[in-house]
Design a protein around this motif. Structure first.
Motif, PDB file in Angstrom:
ATOM      1  N   THR A 117       0.965   4.237  -2.845  1.00 47.11           N
ATOM      2  CA  THR A 117       0.848   5.656  -2.516  1.00 47.11           C
ATOM      3  C   THR A 117       2.039   6.439  -3.057  1.00 47.11           C
TER       4      THR A 117
ATOM      5  N   ASP B 264      -9.003   0.746   1.824  1.00 49.92           N
ATOM      6  CA  ASP B 264      -9.793   1.553   2.764  1.00 49.92           C
ATOM      7  C   ASP B 264     -10.769   0.669   3.537  1.00 49.92           C
TER       8      ASP B 264
ATOM      9  N   ARG C 233      -7.322   0.707  -3.953  1.00 47.76           N
ATOM     10  CA  ARG C 233      -7.336   1.650  -2.833  1.00 47.76           C
ATOM     11  C   ARG C 233      -8.666   1.588  -2.083  1.00 47.76           C
TER      12      ARG C 233
ATOM     13  N   GLU D 114       0.837  -1.209   0.000  1.00 44.25           N
ATOM     14  CA  GLU D 114       0.000   0.000   0.000  1.00 44.25           C
ATOM     15  C   GLU D 114       0.865   1.250   0.000  1.00 44.25           C
ATOM     16  N   ALA D 115       1.928   1.233   0.797  1.00 43.23           N
ATOM     17  CA  ALA D 115       2.824   2.390   0.831  1.00 43.23           C
ATOM     18  C   ALA D 115       3.486   2.604  -0.526  1.00 43.23           C
TER      19      ALA D 115
ATOM     20  N   LEU E  30       1.788   6.786  -6.956  1.00 44.25           N
ATOM     21  CA  LEU E  30       0.766   7.751  -7.345  1.00 44.25           C
ATOM     22  C   LEU E  30       1.208   9.179  -7.021  1.00 44.25           C
ATOM     23  N   ALA E  31       1.906   9.346  -5.887  1.00 40.22           N
ATOM     24  CA  ALA E  31       2.417  10.685  -5.549  1.00 40.22           C
ATOM     25  C   ALA E  31       3.446  11.141  -6.577  1.00 40.22           C
TER      26      ALA E  31
ATOM     27  N   HIS F  41      -4.134   6.336 -12.407  1.00 36.69           N
ATOM     28  CA  HIS F  41      -4.881   6.667 -11.186  1.00 36.69           C
ATOM     29  C   HIS F  41      -6.193   5.876 -11.132  1.00 36.69           C
TER      30      HIS F  41
END
Length: 661
Positions: free
Chosen positions: A289, A384, A380, A285-286, A292-293, A373
């Motif tokens: 992230t 969540d 994602r 997951e990290a 995507l960043a 994205h």
């Protein structure tokens, strides 16, 4: 014997299974794709269609039911409905032949002991792979088939499927054929158990039969677990990630306190195996992230680069025009072939190259980043949901059995958490690798755009330099041109040195000492020679250039801009390729239109339309409502924003509702 009957039942049922799947692979799938003359027994003659859509067909009259028609399903429909059943059909066909050979002397003409258990042990790995893929996908396929638009072609196809299935297979319609692999896998443990029950322990294949039965049972349980996990995944995605809220909403207040703790942050440790799996998911997951960043950062960086190239081109254009004026190279002063060639690049071609690069960034890079994205949205959402369900799982792990059974809502939430975590741990590694590849592809796109810009700019300058070297040219070659230009600049400098207003002491910036300023490099003019001379009889300090503040600097001419009424992008972002692109078609204006004064979109104006005028349509940009920054109000009726070219070769926007092809 009873054992022989069990072995023969295994063989005959496998042959029937292979036959049913062969019908699907050789007849039903081709017919679904609209095969013109599918072989007997499935001669489809669907009704006619006049539609351009791959799926939507017009209703034809009963009298003309034999006319040509479009296919009952699109290729995408076939991929979803049938899945990998064609691969299973090939496997079943091969497996039935090998099974016949493995029966040995049980059948006429066979030789040796039967070795069915050994054969199953050999093929189970491939069987598990093929059947797991199909069975876990089957619920989606069945639902998709039931929701397909009932066009005349599809209705006729399903009707003939029912007739053919009843006559030539062990099923009564297409859905009952498609569930065959699911049913067959569940029968294998039972069939092997029936053979094993009557197999003496002294038989050479006894241990293999026992092991094969255990392996098939494990496969069945594995597939059931996979189905359960995927059902949880589908529930979460189908509800936009809101399933966890629904599960938590069912928890009574006492359980909610147990789950969340007084502060809402309570979390208990998990088992080592769970911790390892949860840590792997958290790490993935990290990484998602982070990727995507990085993609988000790539967009403004690319835009800044494109804007920088354009601003550089404009600054160079301004400098080139000023250079021509002070050196007497402009047309008003007699002109210069070399200067005109230089100005053509500095004042036009570089700006066009920067606009084209900016347009490519918008047309190629931004959509790719948006797709990446979008691809990350489902994982994602599942992550969540996993975080929302984690407290329920921890609460169940530490439930006090002395207080009775845990609430059903708590059990359901914990089960959903475990299913999500297992599925994410299984699939996220593949997704992350694909996302990495997508990120690398986005970087390559930007690098390609930048490399293309610099290569084109270099080619322009190299072409100019080579042209100046050609013998016989009036400018006598590049070196001579540079010598003449440098001489003219030095002459201007000498004249400028006589102007005391350029070097008053009080205008020297405090941060720059006179010594440093005396040796400053002035762009394009070479290094100033230091030294003193007399001005008006007094010794003068070395020439000190004045560095005005930003407010005092002259304003550069803007990029090609158009006024926009709502803050839409105004710098020209439409590639210059459209100036010469071939038109899709030509339209005539049937309704006059007077757009708001100064209205523009991406730097291009909206054409003022007069009846009878003709425009070449270059690109259909979709319904106006999808363009959030469009500076016009357009209702929700049928319409399309068109990039068009008028008779004079200018580009602009028009709305399709005002035109007629």
């Amino acid at each position: 014997s009873k054992r022989h009957h069990a072995l023969l039942e295994l063989l005959s049922s496998e042959r029937a299974h292979a036959s049913d799947l062969a019908l699907v692979r050789e007849l039903y799938i081709p017919a679904a794709l609209g095969a013109c003359n599918p072989p007997h027994p499935f001669p489809l003659t669907p009704p006619a269609s006049s539609s351009s859509s791959g799926r939507t067909l017009s209703t034809a009259s009963d009298e003309d039911s034999s006319a040509p028609a479009g296919p009952p399903m699109t290729p995408e429909d076939v991929r979803i409905v049938f899945g990998n059943i064609a691969d299973i059909a090939l496997f079943a066909d091969s497996f039935s032949d090998r099974l016949e050979g493995a029966l040995g002397d049980v059948i006429d003409g066979g030789r040796g002991h039967d070795r069915v258990g050994s054969l199953f042990i050999e093929v189970i790995p491939r069987m598990e792979r093929e059947y797991t893929t199909y069975i876990t996908h089957h619920p989606v396929a069945a639902e998709y088939l039931s929701k397909l638009p009932q066009t005349p072609a599809l209705t006729a196809y399903l009707s003939r499927a029912r007739s053919s299935a009843a006559a030539f297979s062990h099923a009564w319609d297409l859905p009952s054929l498609l569930i065959k692999p699911v049913q067959r896998l569940l029968k294998y443990p039972l069939l092997l158990q029936a053979v094993l029950d009557d197999t003496p322990t002294t038989h050479p294949d006894h241990d293999n039969l026992r092991r094969a039965r255990e392996m098939m049972s494990t496969v069945s349980h594995t597939i059931n677990d996979a189905q359960r996990r995927l059902e949880t995944v589908r529930d979460v995605l189908a509800n936009g990630g809101k399933t966890p809220d629904a599960l938590l909403a069912g928890l009574p207040k006492r359980s909610m306190l147990l789950v969340r703790g007084p502060s809402g942050k309570g979390k208990a440790p998990m088992t080592p195996a769970e911790n390892e799996e949860a840590a792997a998911v958290a790490k993935l997951e990290a990484e998602i992230t982070g990727i995507l960043a990085a993609l988000d950062a790539l967009k403004p960086n690319a835009t800044d680069w494109a804007d920088g190239t354009h601003e550089f081109a404009l600054a160079l254009s301004s400098w080139a025009r000023g250079f021509g004026k002070i050196t007497g190279l402009t047309a008003a002063d007699g002109g210069s072939e070399a200067y005109d060639a230089f100005l053509a690049i500095a004042d036009g071609e570089l700006a066009r190259l920067s606009v084209d690069a900016s347009a490519r960034i918008i047309e190629e890079l931004f959509p790719l980043i948006a797709r990446l994205h979008a691809s990350a949205a489902p994982p994602r959402a599942l992550l969540d949901a996993l975080h929302a369900l984690a407290p329920s799982h921890h609460a169940l792990l530490h439930h006090n059995a002395a207080k009775g059974k845990p609430d059903k809502a708590l059990l359901d939430a914990s089960t959903a958490y475990t299913a999500l975590r297992q599925q994410l741990a299984l699939e996220l590694p593949t997704f992350v690798e694909l996302l990495r590849a997508g990120g690398r592809a986005a970087a390559r796109v930007l690098v390609g755009i930048q490399a293309g810009f610099y290569a084109d700019a270099r080619a322009r300058w190299r072409g100019l330099w080579d042209a100046l070297r050609v013998d016989g040219e009036r400018n006598a070659g590049a070196e001579e041109t540079m010598r003449v230009w440098r001489g003219r600049v030095e002459e201007v400098e000498r004249e400028a040195e006589r102007l005391r207003i350029l070097r008053p002491e009080k205008l020297v910036p405090p941060a720059r000492t006179r010594t440093a300023a005396a040796t400053a490099v002035r762009p394009g003019l070479g290094r100033r020679r230091s030294g003193s001379r007399k001005v008006g009889g007094a010794p003068a300090s070395p020439l000190v250039p004045v560095f005005p503040s930003d407010d005092a600097l002259p304003t550069l001419p803007p990029a090609p801009l158009s006024v926009s009424t709502d803050g839409a992008p105004t710098r020209l972002r439409v590639s210059s390729k459209w100036l010469t692109a071939r038109a899709k078609y030509t339209c005539a204006v049937v309704h006059a239109c007077e757009p708001p004064a100064g209205a523009a979109y991406y730097g291009l104006p909206f054409f003022r339309l007069r009846r009878g005028e003709r425009y070449e349509v270059l690109k259909e940009a979709g319904h106006p409502s999808v363009h959030a920054a469009l500076p016009l109000y357009v209702d929700d009726g049928d319409d399309c924003l068109l990039l068009a070219r008028d008779g004079g070769g200018s580009l602009g926007w028009v709305l399709a509702s005002f035109l007629y092809p």
